[in-house]
Write a protein that holds these residues in place. Sequence first.
Motif, PDB file in Angstrom:
ATOM      1  N   ALA A   9     -68.620 -10.923 -33.097  1.00 10.35           N
ATOM      2  CA  ALA A   9     -69.233 -12.246 -33.173  1.00 10.35           C
ATOM      3  C   ALA A   9     -68.289 -13.236 -32.498  1.00 10.35           C
ATOM      4  N   CYS A  10     -68.595 -14.526 -32.574  1.00 10.99           N
ATOM      5  CA  CYS A  10     -67.719 -15.520 -31.949  1.00 10.99           C
ATOM      6  C   CYS A  10     -66.338 -15.521 -32.574  1.00 10.99           C
ATOM      7  N   SER A  11     -66.216 -14.975 -33.771  1.00 20.43           N
ATOM      8  CA  SER A  11     -64.912 -14.875 -34.429  1.00 20.43           C
ATOM      9  C   SER A  11     -63.943 -13.964 -33.680  1.00 20.43           C
ATOM     10  N   LEU A  12     -64.439 -13.173 -32.731  1.00 21.85           N
ATOM     11  CA  LEU A  12     -63.533 -12.388 -31.892  1.00 21.85           C
ATOM     12  C   LEU A  12     -62.519 -13.292 -31.211  1.00 21.85           C
ATOM     13  N   ALA A  13     -62.921 -14.510 -30.880  1.00 20.37           N
ATOM     14  CA  ALA A  13     -62.006 -15.448 -30.221  1.00 20.37           C
ATOM     15  C   ALA A  13     -60.787 -15.734 -31.090  1.00 20.37           C
ATOM     16  N   THR A  14     -60.981 -15.802 -32.409  1.00 23.70           N
ATOM     17  CA  THR A  14     -59.838 -16.074 -33.283  1.00 23.70           C
ATOM     18  C   THR A  14     -58.872 -14.895 -33.291  1.00 23.70           C
ATOM     19  N   ARG A  15     -59.391 -13.688 -33.239  1.00 18.66           N
ATOM     20  CA  ARG A  15     -58.500 -12.517 -33.208  1.00 18.66           C
ATOM     21  C   ARG A  15     -57.724 -12.495 -31.892  1.00 18.66           C
ATOM     22  N   LEU A 156     -64.988 -18.499 -24.711  1.00 12.62           N
ATOM     23  CA  LEU A 156     -65.949 -18.189 -23.651  1.00 12.62           C
ATOM     24  C   LEU A 156     -66.088 -16.683 -23.472  1.00 12.62           C
ATOM     25  N   LEU A 157     -64.988 -15.954 -23.501  1.00 15.57           N
ATOM     26  CA  LEU A 157     -65.082 -14.501 -23.367  1.00 15.57           C
ATOM     27  C   LEU A 157     -65.907 -13.901 -24.497  1.00 15.57           C
ATOM     28  N   ALA A 158     -65.651 -14.336 -25.731  1.00 15.22           N
ATOM     29  CA  ALA A 158     -66.402 -13.797 -26.868  1.00 15.22           C
ATOM     30  C   ALA A 158     -67.903 -13.984 -26.674  1.00 15.22           C
ATOM     31  N   VAL A 159     -68.286 -15.129 -26.133  1.00 21.45           N
ATOM     32  CA  VAL A 159     -69.701 -15.433 -25.925  1.00 21.45           C
ATOM     33  C   VAL A 159     -70.261 -14.624 -24.745  1.00 21.45           C
ATOM     34  N   LEU A 160     -69.521 -14.548 -23.652  1.00 18.61           N
ATOM     35  CA  LEU A 160     -70.014 -13.797 -22.491  1.00 18.61           C
ATOM     36  C   LEU A 160     -70.127 -12.308 -22.777  1.00 18.61           C
ATOM     37  N   ASN A 161     -69.423 -11.827 -23.783  1.00 15.48           N
ATOM     38  CA  ASN A 161     -69.580 -10.416 -24.179  1.00 15.48           C
ATOM     39  C   ASN A 161     -70.993 -10.100 -24.642  1.00 15.48           C
ATOM     40  N   TRP A 162     -71.739 -11.121 -25.012  1.00 15.76           N
ATOM     41  CA  TRP A 162     -73.082 -10.907 -25.552  1.00 15.76           C
ATOM     42  C   TRP A 162     -74.163 -10.815 -24.470  1.00 15.76           C
ATOM     43  N   GLY A 167     -79.854 -10.168 -23.082  1.00 12.29           N
ATOM     44  CA  GLY A 167     -80.721 -10.172 -21.917  1.00 12.29           C
ATOM     45  C   GLY A 167     -80.384 -11.264 -20.918  1.00 12.29           C
ATOM     46  N   VAL A 168     -79.123 -11.679 -20.899  1.00 14.71           N
ATOM     47  CA  VAL A 168     -78.666 -12.709 -19.962  1.00 14.71           C
ATOM     48  C   VAL A 168     -78.128 -12.015 -18.710  1.00 14.71           C
ATOM     49  N   PRO A 169     -78.698 -12.293 -17.534  1.00 11.61           N
ATOM     50  CA  PRO A 169     -78.307 -11.573 -16.311  1.00 11.61           C
ATOM     51  C   PRO A 169     -77.012 -12.109 -15.715  1.00 11.61           C
ATOM     52  N   ILE A 170     -75.890 -11.727 -16.283  1.00 17.59           N
ATOM     53  CA  ILE A 170     -74.606 -12.269 -15.827  1.00 17.59           C
ATOM     54  C   ILE A 170     -74.324 -11.915 -14.371  1.00 17.59           C
ATOM     55  N   LYS A 171     -74.913 -10.848 -13.843  1.00 16.47           N
ATOM     56  CA  LYS A 171     -74.686 -10.477 -12.448  1.00 16.47           C
ATOM     57  C   LYS A 171     -75.175 -11.564 -11.495  1.00 16.47           C
ATOM     58  N   THR A 172     -76.060 -12.435 -11.943  1.00 12.57           N
ATOM     59  CA  THR A 172     -76.517 -13.549 -11.123  1.00 12.57           C
ATOM     60  C   THR A 172     -75.374 -14.529 -10.852  1.00 12.57           C
TER      61      THR A 172
END
Length: 203
Positions: A9-15, A156-162, A167-172
């Motif tokens: 979850a977004c809590s990954l950022a805290t770790r 930002l990394l924690a969120v982009l992991n999702w 279904g977010v096309p990050i390759k765009t």
Amino acid sequence: MKLYFIPFACSLATRIAVEEAELEAEFIQVLPGQLLPDGRPFSAVSPMEYVPALETGGTVLSEGTVVLTYIADLAAEGVLAPAPYTEARYQMMRWLNFVATEVHKGVFSPLMTSKSSQGARDWALGMLHKRFDLLSRQLEGQDYLIGSFSVADAYLLAVLNWCEHAGVPIKTWPVLEAWRAKMRTRPSVVRAMATEMPLLQAA
């Protein structure tokens, strides 16, 4: 310091932040719908039942950006945030809040809950382009959102992991895809993700 989390979850950022700053923390996994190991409901710590949440001494904090800022202030100066009262510090706060409101809540939250209608999902995807375009321009030609690593990058990394799950096309956005791949090789990120991946798979 006790930090309450859900794997990836977004809590990954805290770790990631704790690993980066080499701080001591006890991480307590939150299992939705279950009591905490000490018998309390999680709402006793986080009224909205959101992770991350933090307890230390007499301090109880919820809301991810606040928890991350607290951890940044515990770290040695410059490790997780620029010095207070500097322009760079306020730029970090800008991006930290941008990720929280415009990307996490604005885009991903409607995409990652079964309670969303198709209209809500379409609306969130419509919001995506302007926000990812802005992030791409900011990260073009630099490694971090403000020029040096900060808790805003961890969030930002924690969120982009999702992206794939939502279904977010990050390759765009090749800048963001490349940035995410590079961030995943950072030692603090590697350790944090390696710790949480087995917990995610077991959930």
